[in-house]
Every structure is written in C-alpha cells, then in structure tokens.
Design an enzyme around this catalytic site. Sequence first.
Site, short mmCIF file in Angstrom:
data_model
loop_
_atom_site.label_atom_id
_atom_site.label_comp_id
_atom_site.label_asym_id
_atom_site.label_seq_id
_atom_site.Cartn_x
_atom_site.Cartn_y
_atom_site.Cartn_z
N ARG A 84 23.05 43.94 42.64
CA ARG A 84 22.91 42.80 43.56
C ARG A 84 22.41 43.26 44.92
NH1 ARG A 84 27.12 41.34 45.15
NH2 ARG A 84 28.55 42.65 43.97
N TYR A 225 17.58 41.57 37.86
CA TYR A 225 18.84 42.22 37.48
C TYR A 225 20.09 41.37 37.76
CZ TYR A 225 21.83 46.14 36.28
OH TYR A 225 22.74 46.95 35.64
N LYS A 234 27.03 34.45 39.67
CA LYS A 234 27.48 34.50 41.06
C LYS A 234 26.92 33.32 41.87
CE LYS A 234 29.39 38.35 40.01
NZ LYS A 234 30.83 38.56 39.97
N HIS A 254 36.49 34.91 42.22
CA HIS A 254 36.02 36.13 41.54
C HIS A 254 37.23 36.78 40.86
CE1 HIS A 254 33.69 40.23 42.05
NE2 HIS A 254 33.45 39.66 40.89
N SER A 276 33.91 43.87 42.92
CA SER A 276 32.99 44.31 41.87
C SER A 276 33.25 45.77 41.49
CB SER A 276 31.56 44.16 42.38
OG SER A 276 31.33 42.82 42.74
N CYS A 278 35.81 47.13 40.12
CA CYS A 278 37.16 47.60 40.47
C CYS A 278 38.20 47.26 39.41
CB CYS A 278 37.57 47.07 41.83
SG CYS A 278 36.66 47.84 43.18
N ASP A 303 35.63 37.74 34.89
CA ASP A 303 34.92 37.84 36.18
C ASP A 303 35.09 36.62 37.08
OD1 ASP A 303 33.18 39.50 37.82
OD2 ASP A 303 31.59 38.05 37.43
N ARG A 402 25.09 48.19 32.76
CA ARG A 402 25.94 47.12 32.25
C ARG A 402 25.63 46.77 30.81
NH1 ARG A 402 29.35 44.15 36.31
NH2 ARG A 402 29.00 45.32 38.21
P1 GTP Z 1 32.37 43.35 38.18
O1 GTP Z 1 31.89 43.05 36.81
O2 GTP Z 1 31.41 44.18 38.99
O3 GTP Z 1 32.84 42.17 38.96
O4 GTP Z 1 33.58 44.36 38.08
P2 GTP Z 1 34.95 44.51 37.29
O5 GTP Z 1 36.05 44.31 38.29
O6 GTP Z 1 35.00 43.72 36.03
O7 GTP Z 1 34.84 46.03 36.99
P3 GTP Z 1 35.25 46.89 35.74
O8 GTP Z 1 36.51 46.42 35.07
O9 GTP Z 1 34.09 47.03 34.87
O10 GTP Z 1 35.56 48.23 36.56
C1 GTP Z 1 34.94 49.39 36.28
C2 GTP Z 1 35.39 50.50 37.22
O11 GTP Z 1 36.76 50.43 37.54
C3 GTP Z 1 35.18 51.84 36.57
O12 GTP Z 1 34.79 52.75 37.56
C4 GTP Z 1 36.58 52.16 36.03
O13 GTP Z 1 36.71 53.50 35.79
C5 GTP Z 1 37.45 51.63 37.15
N1 GTP Z 1 38.81 51.24 36.74
C6 GTP Z 1 39.17 50.14 36.06
N2 GTP Z 1 40.52 50.09 35.89
C7 GTP Z 1 41.00 51.19 36.50
C8 GTP Z 1 42.31 51.71 36.70
O14 GTP Z 1 43.31 51.14 36.29
N3 GTP Z 1 42.41 52.88 37.40
C9 GTP Z 1 41.32 53.52 37.89
N4 GTP Z 1 41.51 54.66 38.57
N5 GTP Z 1 40.09 53.08 37.71
C10 GTP Z 1 39.92 51.92 37.04
C1 SPV Z 2 29.64 41.87 40.32
O1 SPV Z 2 28.89 42.59 41.01
O2 SPV Z 2 30.72 41.42 40.77
C2 SPV Z 2 29.28 41.52 38.94
C3 SPV Z 2 27.97 41.95 38.43
O3 SPV Z 2 30.07 40.89 38.26
S1 SPV Z 2 26.67 40.88 38.88
O4 SPV Z 2 26.61 39.81 37.92
O5 SPV Z 2 25.42 41.64 38.87
O6 SPV Z 2 26.90 40.33 40.19
MN MN Z 3 31.91 40.33 39.41
#
Ligand code: GTP
Ligand code: SPV
Ligand code: MN
Length: 623
Positions: A84, A225, A234, A254, A276, A278, A303, A402
């Site tokens: 983004r 993307y 979003k 979110h 994001s 996290c 999400d 992704r």
């Molecule tokens: P968006 O799709 O971008 O909104 O993000 P999301 O919050 O769905 O992210 P996602 O669950 O894919 O998070 C991926 C990142 O978080 C990776 O770097 C993982 O390793 C890290 N992660 C997720 N859960 C944990 C956790 O419990 N501990 C740690 N240390 N890292 C975590």
């Molecule tokens: C985020 O960045 O929080 C996402 C991925 O969920 S995107 O759809 O590219 O914004």
């Molecule tokens: Mn997101």
Amino acid sequence: MNAPTMQGLNINAPAYVKNARLLAWVADMVALCKPNNIVWCDGSQEEYDRLCQQLVDAGTFKKLNPAKRADSFLACSDPSDVARVEDRTYICSAQKEDAGPTNNWMEPAAMRATLQPLFDGCMKGRTMYVVPFSMGPLGSHIAHIGVELTDSAYVAVNQKLMTRMGKAVYDVLGVDGEFVPCMHTVGAPLAEGQKDTTSWPCNPTVKYIVHYPETREIWSYGSGYGGNALLGKKCLALRIASNMGRDQGWLAEHMLILGVTNPQGKKYHIAAAFPSACGKTNFSMLVPPAGFDGWKVTTIGDDIAWIKPNADGKMYAINPEAGYFGVAPGTNTLTNPNCMASLDKNVIFTNVALTDDGDVWWEGMEKDAGKLPEHLIDWQGKDWTPAIAKETGAKAAHPNARFTVAATNNPALDSAWDDPAGVPIDAFIFGGRRSTTVPLVTEARTWMEGVYMAATMGSETTAAAFGAQGVVRRDPFAMLPFCGYNMSDYFQHWLDMEHKLEEQGHTLPKIFCVNWFRKDEAGKFVWPGYGENMRVLKWMLDRIEGQAQGQDTMFGVAPQYAEITWTGLEFNEAQFNTVTSIDKAAWAEEFKSHDAHFELLSYHMPKELIDTKNALEQRLAAL
Ligand code: GTP
Ligand code: SPV
Ligand code: MN
C-alpha cells in the site's frame, strides 16, 4: 476488437444489468478511459479459469505444479508496486478538517482536476473489466455493493476470491439500487499497436488512491497491488464504510473476528485490531496448544469487521470479505497450521519464490522442511540459493508477499462466517508490535480506558506499507491508514457508543490491550506467541466469567502468573515478568509520545481522553 467499437459507446451490457445509474456511469467511464474492450464479469468458474489462463498467456501468472498446489498461480509484481502507498492515499472530503491530520487531503474539485487528465485514455490498448461485488452476504441488510471498473485481469480474479463477486449482485442492485463506484487503473495505457513489455503493468511513478467520502466514490490510479487495487477491501470496507458507520451509528474496523469454544461447549466471540502484518490472520486461525484439549478456535474474519449494535443488547460483527489476502512470509505449520492447510489448492500467490519443482516458497518454510531449499527463483525472477542469501541478504519472497484464498478453503472456518446476522462480540482486543514498554496483556478498567488504550496504540511499522520499517508510530485502533475521516471524531464515535448502548440496556464488550512482541536484551521475542496466545485468550474469558481476579496495574488489570494456564509450556515467572513489567521511565517517555500524538489530533480531541491520560500519569507517578 479495437478503439472504434468502444468510442461508439457500445458498452455491450448484458441484459441482466438493469441499474440505470450503473449503466450511465460505465458509459461515462468508457468515454473517459477509452479501453479497447469491455468485459462484464459474471463471477463464474468458467470466467475465472479463462481469465487465469489469459494471465498465464500474458506472463503475469505462472501456473504452479498441480501435484504440489492444485489450481494455483504465482504472480510477481513490479518491484515498485509491492505494498500500500499511504503517502499517495487521499481522503478528499469537502472540508480539510473532516479528513483530519492523519490523512492526506486535497479539495475534491482540485483532486478531480488532477485525476481527469490521468484517467483520460488510461485504459487505451486494454480491456475494462466490470467487476460487481458485495461486501457482506449477498442481499443482506448489512451488506454494501461495489462495482469496480479495472483494466487488470489480476484484480478481477482476486476479487472473485476476496468478495462475493458476480452476476447475482445485479439482482440485488435491481434498477435503482445503490452501489459504491470504484474506478481502478494500473495507469499504463498502450499506444496503437504497442505491446506490454512487462508482465505487471503499473505506473512506477504516479500513484493515487483517492476517496471522496461525501459522494462515496473511489478512484485508484497507478498500482495493481493489494489494498491499492482490490478496492472492496481497505478503500470500501474501511475508508468509505467508516464514514457510513459514523453517519449510521456502527463501526467499520481493521479487526479479525474469531469464535472460541470451551470444552463445556460455551462459545465466545472476540474482535481484535492489530496493525497490518501484526498477527490478525494468525490469531484468527489459532490452533490451541497442548493443555487445551477440547478447546476450539474458529475464524469469522481475518482483517475487517463491521460491527453494529443489536436490539438484544449486544454488538454483532460480520466479516464483509469472502477471502483472505494474507502475509505469506513467516507462515508455516508451526505458526499457523490452519493457514497452511488453506493454501494447498485454488490460491493466487503474489511475490513469493518459485521452487524448482513448480511450487512456492517463502521465508519461514524452512522450519517445516528442516532445511533451506537449494535453489529458487526469487520474487524478482532471480536465482536464489542459501549462499546468495547469506552473502547479499536477498529475500526469496518479498516481506509483503501475500496469498489470496477464498475463506471456504480454511479448515477452521466458523459455521456463522457467512451469517448476515453476524456474531455477538464479547470482547475487543487491541495490540501493536512493541519490542518494549507495553505489557503482554491488560484489561481496561472502563470503556473509556479501553478507548484510550486503542487511541494511543503504537506499533513498529512493517512491510505492509511502503516506507521506513521498524519505527514506532501511533496507529490508533490499527486504523491509521484506514480511517476515512477525522481521527478525533472517530475516537468520539467510539466514546459515544458507550452512552448510546448503555441507554439501550447493552452490556458492553470488555476491552483488552495485548503485545505479543516484547523482546529481550538479545533482541529475541520473549513470548512464544502464535498458538500459545491461547493462554492469554483463556485468561480473557476467565475475566469475562469473573473467574480470574487479576491484579491492578498502572495500565489496567493484568493477570497474576498463576492465573495463566501453563500446562504444556515452559515459561517461568521471571520470563512472565519480562513481558508484563511496567518500566516507569519507559512509560514516562511513552506518555510524552501520547502528548505529541494528542497534540497532532487536537482538533475535536475528546476531553475525556486527555483526562484519562492525566489519571494514568498520576498512577504512574505513584509507582
Ligand atoms: P494484514 O493482512 O496486513 O492486515 O496483517 P495481519 O495482522 O493479518 O498479519 P499476519 O497475521 O499475516 O501477521 C504476520 C506477521 O505477524 C508475521 O511477521 C508473523 O510472524 C507475525 N506474528 C503473528 N503472530 C505472532 C505472534 O504471536 N508472535 C510473534 N512474535 N509474531 C507473530
Ligand atoms: C493491510 O495492509 O492491512 C492488508 C493488506 O490487509 S492490503 O490489502 O494490501 O492493504
Ligand atoms: Mn489489513
């Protein structure tokens, strides 16, 4: 087919498209964008297969080895188009104050004048796809319809997995139904006879992601993307929907939504906002660890949540999406087995690496295999070997690589994921990525304190957005890039919920603040995270049931060591203290940073939040 057909404005609409405003808009947009051709997407499997094949022929998609990943594809984007673009994202409300200091703003008329010449002829040499979609179950009172006009077949096929996309949307729209018009172009018109020289056309220098909240329109230019291009996500479901929610008394957040069922069969629902990349996808698919026999976690969404107060005194949440656009790196069978199981067929991967046997690979998969692959083609098409990686630090997959997959692929999908009524929320969780300062978990003593925790949430930035990484920034409610109006007004909207709902006899959900990411002096995560987060979740449920006493801290109620179920995990009291302690000096700095944040948001900043800060600072001083 070539230009003259379209310039004659024969938009070739199928007979089942009867919405007058839609037909007029498409005709206008064809006249503006001047595509060579128009395709009205019906959402059928046949159409999906045909477009995927077309993307293979164009070199955008690589078909993966069907024995390894059935019916799956890999797309690799232009290196300038991988996340983004927050600095190119605009909220063009009539008044600047309504966009607020956290959003880029331009006067609507000035933005229209800027975009007009860019969109004029932007689809020359390309096909315009008309992509009708519903955010939320088709036809439900809670859903909203969007129609995306795009010159990217990649976007069209992704929308099929991410939304309820297709012909049935037109039945709901009827002759005069409402929809959000979503204009999208990769911003790379082709001159007469010119062919693409790249498999990922985009505009490497000019990008605009524009929202007009009053007229509820989205205009996206230059990127193909993710959130820049899949406009239901979003742009519609957060930035436009947050405006709808403010006007109509609901919340667009979110947040992941999960169901958790205890061994006695009692089920709870939790909505959690993490910034994001996290951990929302991970948490929403959590597999309970050893010591949690009989517990079950199920996914409603990973999400986005739309949350509405209901007459029964509860807040109900739906997931407006129908698929996941999740972060690949770090995902493996140890961190997220349900996610890995979701990815074995019918997946579109973007910016991961290709193995020599036609499968995909990303950093983190070596934990499953026990070793690194000997050779890969990285996301930029270059050779990758462990030696090269060691020498250059080159990543095989882009850190924001992704996967796109339909929710129905998820083995942990909740039976109510598609229920238009949504699920009743028992608790909200807010959590950023903080190496220091913020404890593992605390419960807000009041709604107000919870809103304060969310409003001041900080997080180290990730690859999900372009820009510097790993720096702490305030990301209120994990909505910094997604709140479509003034952030302070948004805080007020959350605060108003309390009084409105209490008047109606509601029991408000509890609010918790978490941080999975505290590090030790060696820079290693102390809390094991992932499935082990179940232990924290269980403590929250115990709090809801009045079965855990907790202990009062400066920043809310924290668990006592003995209140966490430790069966199956070695985590001693000293380690627990490392992730839960409140460092007085660090918090003094933290509150200074809250001051600066509130200063920035001073226009319409609710006074109660400043009072809450003062009260917390007094608690800190008393430590
Ligand atoms: P968006 O799709 O971008 O909104 O993000 P999301 O919050 O769905 O992210 P996602 O669950 O894919 O998070 C991926 C990142 O978080 C990776 O770097 C993982 O390793 C890290 N992660 C997720 N859960 C944990 C956790 O419990 N501990 C740690 N240390 N890292 C975590
Ligand atoms: C985020 O960045 O929080 C996402 C991925 O969920 S995107 O759809 O590219 O914004
Ligand atoms: Mn997101």
